[in-house]
Design a protein around this motif. Structure first.
Motif, PDB file in Angstrom:
ATOM      1  N   LEU A  99       3.252 -19.612  15.642  1.00 16.52           N
ATOM      2  CA  LEU A  99       4.130 -19.396  16.787  1.00 16.52           C
ATOM      3  C   LEU A  99       4.002 -17.961  17.293  1.00 16.52           C
ATOM      4  N   ALA A 100       4.061 -17.798  18.604  1.00 11.67           N
ATOM      5  CA  ALA A 100       4.044 -16.463  19.212  1.00 11.67           C
ATOM      6  C   ALA A 100       5.445 -15.875  19.151  1.00 11.67           C
ATOM      7  N   VAL A 101       5.537 -14.605  18.756  1.00 12.21           N
ATOM      8  CA  VAL A 101       6.821 -13.930  18.607  1.00 12.21           C
ATOM      9  C   VAL A 101       6.810 -12.636  19.421  1.00 12.21           C
ATOM     10  N   LEU A 102       7.849 -12.443  20.202  1.00 10.18           N
ATOM     11  CA  LEU A 102       8.046 -11.184  20.920  1.00 10.18           C
ATOM     12  C   LEU A 102       9.212 -10.455  20.269  1.00 10.18           C
ATOM     13  N   GLU A 103       8.923  -9.332  19.628  1.00  9.05           N
ATOM     14  CA  GLU A 103       9.959  -8.568  18.946  1.00  9.05           C
ATOM     15  C   GLU A 103      10.633  -7.601  19.919  1.00  9.05           C
ATOM     16  N   LEU A 104      11.965  -7.551  19.850  1.00 11.98           N
ATOM     17  CA  LEU A 104      12.754  -6.692  20.724  1.00 11.98           C
ATOM     18  C   LEU A 104      13.456  -5.629  19.881  1.00 11.98           C
ATOM     19  N   PRO A 105      12.910  -4.418  19.845  1.00 10.09           N
ATOM     20  CA  PRO A 105      13.606  -3.354  19.117  1.00 10.09           C
ATOM     21  C   PRO A 105      14.893  -2.988  19.837  1.00 10.09           C
ATOM     22  N   PRO A 106      15.872  -2.452  19.125  1.00  5.78           N
ATOM     23  CA  PRO A 106      17.123  -2.055  19.783  1.00  5.78           C
ATOM     24  C   PRO A 106      16.846  -1.037  20.884  1.00  5.78           C
ATOM     25  N   ALA A 107      17.463  -1.229  22.044  1.00  2.18           N
ATOM     26  CA  ALA A 107      17.322  -0.284  23.153  1.00  2.18           C
ATOM     27  C   ALA A 107      18.290   0.869  22.938  1.00  2.18           C
ATOM     28  N   ASP A 108      17.777   2.088  22.875  1.00  3.63           N
ATOM     29  CA  ASP A 108      18.609   3.258  22.600  1.00  3.63           C
ATOM     30  C   ASP A 108      18.952   4.063  23.848  1.00  3.63           C
ATOM     31  N   SER A 109      18.612   3.540  25.011  1.00  4.35           N
ATOM     32  CA  SER A 109      18.917   4.247  26.257  1.00  4.35           C
ATOM     33  C   SER A 109      18.862   3.256  27.408  1.00  4.35           C
ATOM     34  N   LEU A 110      19.367   3.701  28.553  1.00  2.00           N
ATOM     35  CA  LEU A 110      19.281   2.862  29.743  1.00  2.00           C
ATOM     36  C   LEU A 110      17.826   2.620  30.119  1.00  2.00           C
ATOM     37  N   ALA A 111      16.993   3.654  30.023  1.00  2.00           N
ATOM     38  CA  ALA A 111      15.576   3.506  30.377  1.00  2.00           C
ATOM     39  C   ALA A 111      14.903   2.460  29.490  1.00  2.00           C
ATOM     40  N   GLN A 112      15.193   2.474  28.187  1.00  2.00           N
ATOM     41  CA  GLN A 112      14.606   1.484  27.290  1.00  2.00           C
ATOM     42  C   GLN A 112      15.127   0.084  27.612  1.00  2.00           C
ATOM     43  N   SER A 113      16.382  -0.017  28.023  1.00  2.00           N
ATOM     44  CA  SER A 113      16.948  -1.312  28.385  1.00  2.00           C
ATOM     45  C   SER A 113      16.226  -1.903  29.586  1.00  2.00           C
ATOM     46  N   LEU A 114      15.977  -1.080  30.594  1.00  2.00           N
ATOM     47  CA  LEU A 114      15.288  -1.569  31.788  1.00  2.00           C
ATOM     48  C   LEU A 114      13.844  -1.951  31.454  1.00  2.00           C
ATOM     49  N   ALA A 115      13.207  -1.169  30.578  1.00  2.00           N
ATOM     50  CA  ALA A 115      11.841  -1.499  30.167  1.00  2.00           C
ATOM     51  C   ALA A 115      11.812  -2.819  29.406  1.00  2.00           C
ATOM     52  N   GLN A 116      12.824  -3.068  28.601  1.00  2.00           N
ATOM     53  CA  GLN A 116      12.866  -4.311  27.841  1.00  2.00           C
ATOM     54  C   GLN A 116      13.064  -5.513  28.762  1.00  2.00           C
ATOM     55  N   ILE A 117      13.879  -5.369  29.786  1.00  2.00           N
ATOM     56  CA  ILE A 117      14.039  -6.446  30.767  1.00  2.00           C
ATOM     57  C   ILE A 117      12.694  -6.772  31.405  1.00  2.00           C
ATOM     58  N   ARG A 118      11.981  -5.742  31.814  1.00  2.00           N
ATOM     59  CA  ARG A 118      10.672  -5.955  32.463  1.00  2.00           C
ATOM     60  C   ARG A 118       9.683  -6.608  31.490  1.00  2.00           C
ATOM     61  N   ASN A 119       9.707  -6.197  30.232  1.00  2.00           N
ATOM     62  CA  ASN A 119       8.770  -6.736  29.257  1.00  2.00           C
ATOM     63  C   ASN A 119       9.022  -8.212  28.999  1.00  2.00           C
ATOM     64  N   VAL A 120      10.294  -8.580  28.827  1.00  2.00           N
ATOM     65  CA  VAL A 120      10.624  -9.984  28.595  1.00  2.00           C
ATOM     66  C   VAL A 120      10.313 -10.807  29.841  1.00  2.00           C
ATOM     67  N   ALA A 121      10.638 -10.272  31.004  1.00  2.00           N
ATOM     68  CA  ALA A 121      10.348 -10.993  32.257  1.00  2.00           C
ATOM     69  C   ALA A 121       8.856 -11.269  32.386  1.00  2.00           C
ATOM     70  N   SER A 122       8.043 -10.282  32.043  1.00  2.00           N
ATOM     71  CA  SER A 122       6.593 -10.473  32.109  1.00  2.00           C
ATOM     72  C   SER A 122       6.131 -11.524  31.110  1.00  2.00           C
ATOM     73  N   ALA A 123       6.693 -11.489  29.898  1.00  2.00           N
ATOM     74  CA  ALA A 123       6.263 -12.403  28.840  1.00  2.00           C
ATOM     75  C   ALA A 123       6.600 -13.849  29.148  1.00  2.00           C
ATOM     76  N   ILE A 124       7.681 -14.087  29.899  1.00  2.00           N
ATOM     77  CA  ILE A 124       8.099 -15.476  30.161  1.00  2.00           C
ATOM     78  C   ILE A 124       7.763 -15.917  31.578  1.00  2.00           C
ATOM     79  N   GLY A 125       7.036 -15.089  32.323  1.00  2.00           N
ATOM     80  CA  GLY A 125       6.631 -15.474  33.673  1.00  2.00           C
ATOM     81  C   GLY A 125       7.742 -15.403  34.691  1.00  2.00           C
ATOM     82  N   ALA A 126       8.606 -14.393  34.559  1.00  2.00           N
ATOM     83  CA  ALA A 126       9.743 -14.252  35.486  1.00  2.00           C
ATOM     84  C   ALA A 126       9.816 -12.824  36.010  1.00  2.00           C
TER      85      ALA A 126
END
Length: 275
Positions: A99-126
């Motif tokens: 199975l493919a796994v996308l690990e999400l480390p804890p976001a420690d800042s607003l900038a990391q939170s926005l980057a994580q949104i973009r990363n997940v959106a890219s990974a799921i085609g959204a």
């Protein structure tokens, strides 16, 4: 945030996955925000707990899991969103089982939170949904910021008292540090995080004496829906912290945990209290 992108194979990112699962609280909420409902085959049991999940009311009839590898293998998802620390052994087992796994480390800042949104959106085609969410958060949090003369260090004369000194406290007097998502949001909303004076990064436990000596103007107290009575919670209600010298602001902790609209809501509430 190259680490995030590297967590999921390029082959998994190339195609829009049809079946998505999450065993992580923040992964749950990002799927609820970004994925089509028909894509989501399972979320963690935390997704439906209103005490910790800001989107518990959106879960509906989506099946829940308890984070065990055998549950996920039976569902055969194309991609599993997971955490990086507590779920490390599970992540390894899922990968060994194909199975493919996308690990999400804890976001420690607003900038990391926005980057994580973009990363997940890219990974799921959204990608478009992800960018729309990022723009909305950026716009709302920018509106919550004070005028330049009211920001820490932003006063024309460099006056450090331009912004009210504050501590963001969880039960047992745990204070969020400057290198935490909650601490970063506190400063974005126009407060000076006095926990920074204790040479901490993510956070630290304070004593009543520490708080009294810091002389905060504002105490931001994290709360939880359905929270019961406890000694840890009782410490926030100590008589020494209830004097007229302090302005007390209650803020739901679930708003500060994961990337999503809860961050904007928290910033807006903090900004309104500052005014």
């Amino acid at each position: 945030m190259a680490l995030l992108a590297a967590a999921v194979p390029s082959s998994a990112r190339a195609e829009r996955p049809a079946r998505l699962a999450s065993i992580n609280l923040c992964g749950d909420q990002l799927l609820l925000l970004l994925a089509e409902r028909r894509q989501i085959v399972s979320l963690s049991y935390l997704a439906a707990d209103p005490a910790v999940s800001a989107l518990a009311d959106r879960v509906g009839d989506i099946p829940l899991n308890s984070g065990r590898a055998e549950e996920l293998v039976a569902l055969q998802p194309d991609l599993v969103l997971s955490g990086t620390y507590q779920q490390r052994m599970t992540n390894g087992m899922l990968r060994r089982l194909g199975l493919a796994v996308l690990e999400l480390p804890p976001a420690d800042s607003l900038a990391q939170s926005l980057a994580q949104i973009r990363n997940v959106a890219s990974a799921i085609g959204a990608v478009e949904k992800g960018e729309a969410l990022v723009r909305s958060l950026e716009r709302r949090i920018a509106a919550a910021r004070p005028l330049p003369e009211g920001r820490p260090g932003g006063h024309p004369g460099g006056h450090p008292g331009a912004a009210p000194g504050a501590l963001l406290l969880q039960p047992n007097l745990y204070a969020s540090g400057p290198d935490s998502l909650a601490g970063d949001l506190l400063e974005e909303a126009g407060y000076r995080n006095l926990a920074a004076g204790h040479a901490v990064r993510h956070g630290t436990f304070l004593t009543l004496e520490d708080i009294l000596l810091a002389r905060p103007e504002v105490l931001v107290l994290e709360t939880a829906i359905g929270e019961g009575t406890s000694l840890a919670r009782h410490r926030l209600d100590h008589a020494a912290l209830r004097g007229s010298a302090y302005r007390r602001i209650a803020l739901e902790g679930r708003l500060l945990t994961c990337p999503g609209p809860g961050l904007a809501v928290a910033a807006e509430l903090l900004a309104e209290a500052r005014k």
